[in-house]
Design a protein around this motif. Sequence first.
Motif, PDB file in Angstrom:
ATOM      1  N   LYS A  73       0.859  -1.185   0.000  1.00  0.00           N
ATOM      2  CA  LYS A  73       0.000   0.000   0.000  1.00  0.00           C
ATOM      3  C   LYS A  73       0.896   1.236   0.000  1.00  0.00           C
ATOM      4  O   LYS A  73       1.809   1.351   0.816  1.00  0.00           O
ATOM      5  N   VAL A  74       0.611   2.158  -0.934  1.00  0.00           N
ATOM      6  CA  VAL A  74       1.439   3.367  -1.042  1.00  0.00           C
ATOM      7  C   VAL A  74       0.650   4.646  -0.805  1.00  0.00           C
ATOM      8  O   VAL A  74       1.221   5.729  -0.826  1.00  0.00           O
ATOM      9  N   GLY A  75      -0.655   4.520  -0.607  1.00  0.00           N
ATOM     10  CA  GLY A  75      -1.450   5.713  -0.356  1.00  0.00           C
ATOM     11  C   GLY A  75      -2.928   5.423  -0.290  1.00  0.00           C
ATOM     12  O   GLY A  75      -3.355   4.272  -0.393  1.00  0.00           O
ATOM     13  N   LEU A  76      -3.698   6.494  -0.127  1.00  0.00           N
ATOM     14  CA  LEU A  76      -5.159   6.423  -0.061  1.00  0.00           C
ATOM     15  C   LEU A  76      -5.762   7.485  -0.969  1.00  0.00           C
ATOM     16  O   LEU A  76      -5.207   8.582  -1.097  1.00  0.00           O
ATOM     17  N   LEU A  77      -6.899   7.150  -1.562  1.00  0.00           N
ATOM     18  CA  LEU A  77      -7.668   8.120  -2.329  1.00  0.00           C
ATOM     19  C   LEU A  77      -9.008   8.318  -1.634  1.00  0.00           C
ATOM     20  O   LEU A  77      -9.718   7.345  -1.379  1.00  0.00           O
ATOM     21  N   PRO A  78      -9.371   9.550  -1.323  1.00  0.00           N
ATOM     22  CA  PRO A  78     -10.664   9.782  -0.681  1.00  0.00           C
ATOM     23  C   PRO A  78     -11.830   9.612  -1.647  1.00  0.00           C
ATOM     24  O   PRO A  78     -11.654   9.678  -2.875  1.00  0.00           O
ATOM     25  N   LYS A  79     -13.010   9.398  -1.098  1.00  0.00           N
ATOM     26  CA  LYS A  79     -14.236   9.259  -1.889  1.00  0.00           C
ATOM     27  C   LYS A  79     -14.401  10.460  -2.807  1.00  0.00           C
ATOM     28  O   LYS A  79     -14.054  11.579  -2.442  1.00  0.00           O
ATOM     29  N   GLU A  80     -14.915  10.201  -4.004  1.00  0.00           N
ATOM     30  CA  GLU A  80     -15.179  11.196  -5.053  1.00  0.00           C
ATOM     31  C   GLU A  80     -13.932  11.655  -5.807  1.00  0.00           C
ATOM     32  O   GLU A  80     -14.024  12.513  -6.673  1.00  0.00           O
ATOM     33  N   THR A  81     -12.753  11.083  -5.512  1.00  0.00           N
ATOM     34  CA  THR A  81     -11.552  11.411  -6.272  1.00  0.00           C
ATOM     35  C   THR A  81     -11.694  10.847  -7.675  1.00  0.00           C
ATOM     36  O   THR A  81     -12.092   9.699  -7.857  1.00  0.00           O
ATOM     37  N   THR A  82     -11.367  11.631  -8.681  1.00  0.00           N
ATOM     38  CA  THR A  82     -11.390  11.170 -10.067  1.00  0.00           C
ATOM     39  C   THR A  82     -10.024  10.606 -10.417  1.00  0.00           C
ATOM     40  O   THR A  82      -9.004  11.249 -10.147  1.00  0.00           O
ATOM     41  N   VAL A  83     -10.007   9.407 -11.007  1.00  0.00           N
ATOM     42  CA  VAL A  83      -8.754   8.767 -11.408  1.00  0.00           C
ATOM     43  C   VAL A  83      -8.785   8.465 -12.906  1.00  0.00           C
ATOM     44  O   VAL A  83      -9.844   8.261 -13.492  1.00  0.00           O
ATOM     45  N   ALA A  84      -7.609   8.450 -13.517  1.00  0.00           N
ATOM     46  CA  ALA A  84      -7.465   8.104 -14.936  1.00  0.00           C
ATOM     47  C   ALA A  84      -7.165   6.613 -15.036  1.00  0.00           C
ATOM     48  O   ALA A  84      -6.222   6.119 -14.424  1.00  0.00           O
ATOM     49  N   ILE A  85      -7.981   5.906 -15.812  1.00  0.00           N
ATOM     50  CA  ILE A  85      -7.857   4.460 -15.952  1.00  0.00           C
ATOM     51  C   ILE A  85      -6.908   4.138 -17.099  1.00  0.00           C
ATOM     52  O   ILE A  85      -7.138   4.523 -18.239  1.00  0.00           O
TER      53      ILE A  85
END
Length: 75
Positions: A41-53
């Motif tokens: 595990k290298v980090g966390l993304l909070p809810k509603e974060t937009t990510v590029a697939i």
Amino acid sequence: ISNKEYINKKYVTSKARNKAYLTQKVIASNLNVRRKPNGTKVGLLPKETTVAIMKRSGNWTKIYPNKYVATKYLK
């Protein structure tokens, strides 16, 4: 940048890719980000974060820049 502004070419790379990625939002309250599927595990993304697939493989999705998240927590 408007049509009246300039950038020195030493600050521009010709290696840039012209790729457009599908984007999705995180639906978990906090989504673990990993180096590889089931990896560290290298980090966390909070809810509603937009990510590029970048790529999907089984239960894992590779997101930009070269990290992985569990697919079921993206919408």
